[in-house]
Design a protein around this motif. Structure first.
Motif, PDB file in Angstrom:
ATOM      1  N   GLY A 113       0.501  -1.138  -0.149  1.00  0.00           N
ATOM      2  CA  GLY A 113      -0.123   0.129   0.365  1.00  0.00           C
ATOM      3  C   GLY A 113       1.092   1.348   0.389  1.00  0.00           C
ATOM      4  O   GLY A 113      -0.222   2.221   0.150  1.00  0.00           O
ATOM      5  N   HIS A 114       2.222   1.459  -0.385  1.00  0.00           N
ATOM      6  CA  HIS A 114       3.023   2.419  -0.186  1.00  0.00           C
ATOM      7  C   HIS A 114       3.263   2.225  -2.037  1.00  0.00           C
ATOM      8  O   HIS A 114       3.767   1.911  -2.616  1.00  0.00           O
ATOM      9  N   ILE A 115       3.266   3.821  -2.199  1.00  0.00           N
ATOM     10  CA  ILE A 115       3.763   4.207  -2.927  1.00  0.00           C
ATOM     11  C   ILE A 115       4.798   5.416  -2.510  1.00  0.00           C
ATOM     12  O   ILE A 115       4.868   6.611  -2.594  1.00  0.00           O
ATOM     13  N   ARG A 116       6.237   4.860  -3.363  1.00  0.00           N
ATOM     14  CA  ARG A 116       6.836   6.683  -3.829  1.00  0.00           C
ATOM     15  C   ARG A 116       7.176   7.631  -5.384  1.00  0.00           C
ATOM     16  O   ARG A 116       7.191   5.632  -6.085  1.00  0.00           O
ATOM     17  N   LEU A 117       6.490   8.315  -5.177  1.00  0.00           N
ATOM     18  CA  LEU A 117       6.547   8.463  -6.526  1.00  0.00           C
ATOM     19  C   LEU A 117       8.262   9.939  -6.507  1.00  0.00           C
ATOM     20  O   LEU A 117       8.235  10.794  -5.576  1.00  0.00           O
ATOM     21  N   ALA A 118       8.200  10.583  -7.999  1.00  0.00           N
ATOM     22  CA  ALA A 118       9.807  11.465  -7.514  1.00  0.00           C
ATOM     23  C   ALA A 118       9.510  12.766  -8.790  1.00  0.00           C
ATOM     24  O   ALA A 118       9.286  11.762  -9.848  1.00  0.00           O
ATOM     25  N   GLU A 119       9.588  13.731  -8.674  1.00  0.00           N
ATOM     26  CA  GLU A 119       9.494  14.437 -10.028  1.00  0.00           C
ATOM     27  C   GLU A 119      11.184  14.501 -10.691  1.00  0.00           C
ATOM     28  O   GLU A 119      11.178  14.677 -11.981  1.00  0.00           O
ATOM     29  N   LEU A 120      12.482  13.684  -9.730  1.00  0.00           N
ATOM     30  CA  LEU A 120      13.217  13.875 -10.231  1.00  0.00           C
ATOM     31  C   LEU A 120      13.982  13.076  -9.664  1.00  0.00           C
ATOM     32  O   LEU A 120      14.179  12.315  -8.654  1.00  0.00           O
ATOM     33  N   GLN A 121      14.633  11.096 -10.652  1.00  0.00           N
ATOM     34  CA  GLN A 121      14.766  10.517  -9.896  1.00  0.00           C
ATOM     35  C   GLN A 121      16.612   9.951 -10.468  1.00  0.00           C
ATOM     36  O   GLN A 121      17.120  10.156 -11.716  1.00  0.00           O
ATOM     37  N   THR A 122      17.631  10.652  -9.505  1.00  0.00           N
ATOM     38  CA  THR A 122      19.071  10.522  -9.648  1.00  0.00           C
ATOM     39  C   THR A 122      19.988   9.091 -10.196  1.00  0.00           C
ATOM     40  O   THR A 122      20.961   8.878 -10.680  1.00  0.00           O
ATOM     41  N   ALA A 123      19.312   8.650  -9.612  1.00  0.00           N
ATOM     42  CA  ALA A 123      19.628   7.330  -9.366  1.00  0.00           C
ATOM     43  C   ALA A 123      18.966   5.308  -9.958  1.00  0.00           C
ATOM     44  O   ALA A 123      18.952   4.937  -9.065  1.00  0.00           O
ATOM     45  N   GLY A 124      18.130   5.937 -10.449  1.00  0.00           N
ATOM     46  CA  GLY A 124      17.244   4.714 -10.518  1.00  0.00           C
ATOM     47  C   GLY A 124      18.491   3.614 -11.906  1.00  0.00           C
ATOM     48  O   GLY A 124      19.111   3.741 -12.062  1.00  0.00           O
ATOM     49  N   ARG A 125      17.727   2.499 -12.100  1.00  0.00           N
ATOM     50  CA  ARG A 125      18.382   1.068 -12.330  1.00  0.00           C
ATOM     51  C   ARG A 125      17.325   1.202 -14.231  1.00  0.00           C
ATOM     52  O   ARG A 125      16.484   0.886 -13.701  1.00  0.00           O
ATOM     53  N   GLY A 126      18.668   1.125 -15.184  1.00  0.00           N
ATOM     54  CA  GLY A 126      18.216   0.481 -15.790  1.00  0.00           C
ATOM     55  C   GLY A 126      18.085  -0.536 -16.161  1.00  0.00           C
ATOM     56  O   GLY A 126      18.205  -1.545 -15.515  1.00  0.00           O
ATOM     57  N   ARG A 127      17.766  -1.066 -17.539  1.00  0.00           N
ATOM     58  CA  ARG A 127      18.326  -2.712 -18.406  1.00  0.00           C
ATOM     59  C   ARG A 127      19.518  -2.829 -17.968  1.00  0.00           C
ATOM     60  O   ARG A 127      20.592  -2.554 -18.475  1.00  0.00           O
ATOM     61  N   ARG A 128      20.071  -4.310 -17.645  1.00  0.00           N
ATOM     62  CA  ARG A 128      21.435  -4.936 -17.497  1.00  0.00           C
ATOM     63  C   ARG A 128      22.128  -3.990 -16.934  1.00  0.00           C
ATOM     64  O   ARG A 128      23.146  -3.870 -17.148  1.00  0.00           O
ATOM     65  N   GLY A 129      22.242  -3.119 -15.908  1.00  0.00           N
ATOM     66  CA  GLY A 129      22.266  -2.083 -14.933  1.00  0.00           C
ATOM     67  C   GLY A 129      23.144  -0.974 -15.118  1.00  0.00           C
ATOM     68  O   GLY A 129      23.395  -0.237 -14.433  1.00  0.00           O
ATOM     69  N   ARG A 130      22.233  -0.476 -15.944  1.00  0.00           N
ATOM     70  CA  ARG A 130      22.616   0.588 -16.731  1.00  0.00           C
ATOM     71  C   ARG A 130      22.114   1.697 -15.522  1.00  0.00           C
ATOM     72  O   ARG A 130      20.766   1.626 -15.259  1.00  0.00           O
ATOM     73  N   ALA A 131      22.913   2.860 -15.688  1.00  0.00           N
ATOM     74  CA  ALA A 131      21.458   4.506 -14.570  1.00  0.00           C
ATOM     75  C   ALA A 131      21.056   4.722 -15.165  1.00  0.00           C
ATOM     76  O   ALA A 131      20.752   4.953 -16.569  1.00  0.00           O
ATOM     77  N   TRP A 132      19.752   5.233 -14.624  1.00  0.00           N
ATOM     78  CA  TRP A 132      18.940   5.411 -15.291  1.00  0.00           C
ATOM     79  C   TRP A 132      18.643   7.079 -14.498  1.00  0.00           C
ATOM     80  O   TRP A 132      17.936   6.703 -13.390  1.00  0.00           O
ATOM     81  N   LEU A 133      18.151   8.291 -14.774  1.00  0.00           N
ATOM     82  CA  LEU A 133      17.992   9.492 -14.355  1.00  0.00           C
ATOM     83  C   LEU A 133      16.571   9.712 -15.099  1.00  0.00           C
ATOM     84  O   LEU A 133      16.772   9.609 -16.485  1.00  0.00           O
ATOM     85  N   SER A 134      15.679  10.420 -14.170  1.00  0.00           N
ATOM     86  CA  SER A 134      14.905  10.758 -14.831  1.00  0.00           C
ATOM     87  C   SER A 134      14.838  12.262 -14.877  1.00  0.00           C
ATOM     88  O   SER A 134      13.972  12.624 -13.235  1.00  0.00           O
ATOM     89  N   PRO A 135      14.588  12.922 -15.556  1.00  0.00           N
ATOM     90  CA  PRO A 135      14.764  14.168 -15.559  1.00  0.00           C
ATOM     91  C   PRO A 135      13.521  14.891 -14.729  1.00  0.00           C
ATOM     92  O   PRO A 135      12.683  14.798 -14.984  1.00  0.00           O
ATOM     93  N   PHE A 136      13.846  16.302 -13.983  1.00  0.00           N
ATOM     94  CA  PHE A 136      12.978  16.996 -13.179  1.00  0.00           C
ATOM     95  C   PHE A 136      11.507  17.062 -14.301  1.00  0.00           C
ATOM     96  O   PHE A 136      12.035  18.184 -15.616  1.00  0.00           O
ATOM     97  N   GLY A 137      10.640  16.903 -13.991  1.00  0.00           N
ATOM     98  CA  GLY A 137       9.243  17.111 -14.173  1.00  0.00           C
ATOM     99  C   GLY A 137       9.061  16.572 -15.437  1.00  0.00           C
ATOM    100  O   GLY A 137       8.168  17.495 -16.409  1.00  0.00           O
ATOM    101  N   GLN A 138       9.830  15.658 -16.200  1.00  0.00           N
ATOM    102  CA  GLN A 138       9.588  14.820 -17.674  1.00  0.00           C
ATOM    103  C   GLN A 138       8.770  13.727 -17.252  1.00  0.00           C
ATOM    104  O   GLN A 138       8.641  13.198 -18.462  1.00  0.00           O
ATOM    105  N   ASN A 139       8.567  12.424 -16.476  1.00  0.00           N
ATOM    106  CA  ASN A 139       8.292  11.721 -16.373  1.00  0.00           C
ATOM    107  C   ASN A 139       8.081  11.090 -15.222  1.00  0.00           C
ATOM    108  O   ASN A 139       7.651  11.771 -14.292  1.00  0.00           O
ATOM    109  N   LEU A 140       7.181   9.820 -14.820  1.00  0.00           N
ATOM    110  CA  LEU A 140       7.041   9.487 -14.068  1.00  0.00           C
ATOM    111  C   LEU A 140       7.696   8.299 -13.022  1.00  0.00           C
ATOM    112  O   LEU A 140       7.831   7.315 -13.810  1.00  0.00           O
TER     113      LEU A 140
END
Length: 184
Positions: A113-140
């Motif tokens: 029942g816990h949901i976490r959202l962020a306007e900017l994500q700086t250390a997300g994980r992509g496929r195959r261990g790639r770093a994933w950034l979510s620019p401010f206000g552009q992604n969910l």
């Protein structure tokens, strides 16, 4: 909903001597203030632009014309069944990884029942261990903690099915240019 939701940025040119906590603290200060002189930020103008900020002269600013995530508006838009299930809805301006945040919480608390959202994500994980950034206000950038009847390894395509359902719901709600990052 006026937000376009699309892919993030992989392999951004990061400053290696900045740890993620310092980076997130600096970006949170920028988000809280709305603008800061570049001299107060540990990133270059190019890096700040890649993260979705506007840079002119020697000042970094939040991008204009954004509809920021609003926890109360989101809660109010949920069905009564979803509202009953929801234990916590946490919207952050800046997060390292919404998924890592929930996983860390799971070590000491129930996250169903816990949901976490962020306007900017700086250390997300992509496929195959790639770093994933979510620019401010552009992604969910969104992670959901849910109790499942099976162990994670047996839930194979669940994250993709959920991602596609979110994609369809956002499109039906009026979001434009919706794309799906391979969910993890």
């Amino acid at each position: 909903m006026g937000r376009s939701v699309h892919g993030g940025t992989e392999n951004i040119n990061r400053v290696p001597e900045i740890n993620s906590q310092q980076l997130n603290e600096a970006l949170t200060r920028l988000c809280d203030a709305g603008e800061l002189p570049l001299s107060q930020l540990p990133l270059s103008a190019e890096q700040l632009t890649q993260l979705g900020f506007t840079v002119s002269s020697s000042v970094a600013r939040l991008p204009g014309q954004l509809e920021l995530l609003d926890a109360e508006l989101i809660r109010g838009s949920l069905s009564s069944a979803a509202q009953r299930w929801l234990a916590a809805l946490d919207v952050k301006k800046v997060a390292g990884s919404t998924n890592s945040d929930l996983l860390a919480r799971a070590h000491s608390d129930v996250i169903d029942g816990h949901i976490r959202l962020a306007e900017l994500q700086t250390a997300g994980r992509g496929r195959r261990g790639r770093a994933w950034l979510s620019p401010f206000g552009q992604n969910l950038a969104l992670s959901v903690g849910a109790l499942m009847p099976l162990e994670p390894a047996r839930l194979g395509g669940l994250s993709l099915a959920v991602g596609l359902a979110v994609h369809d719901a956002l499109t039906q709600a009026g979001a434009h240019d919706v794309q799906l990052k391979w969910p993890n």
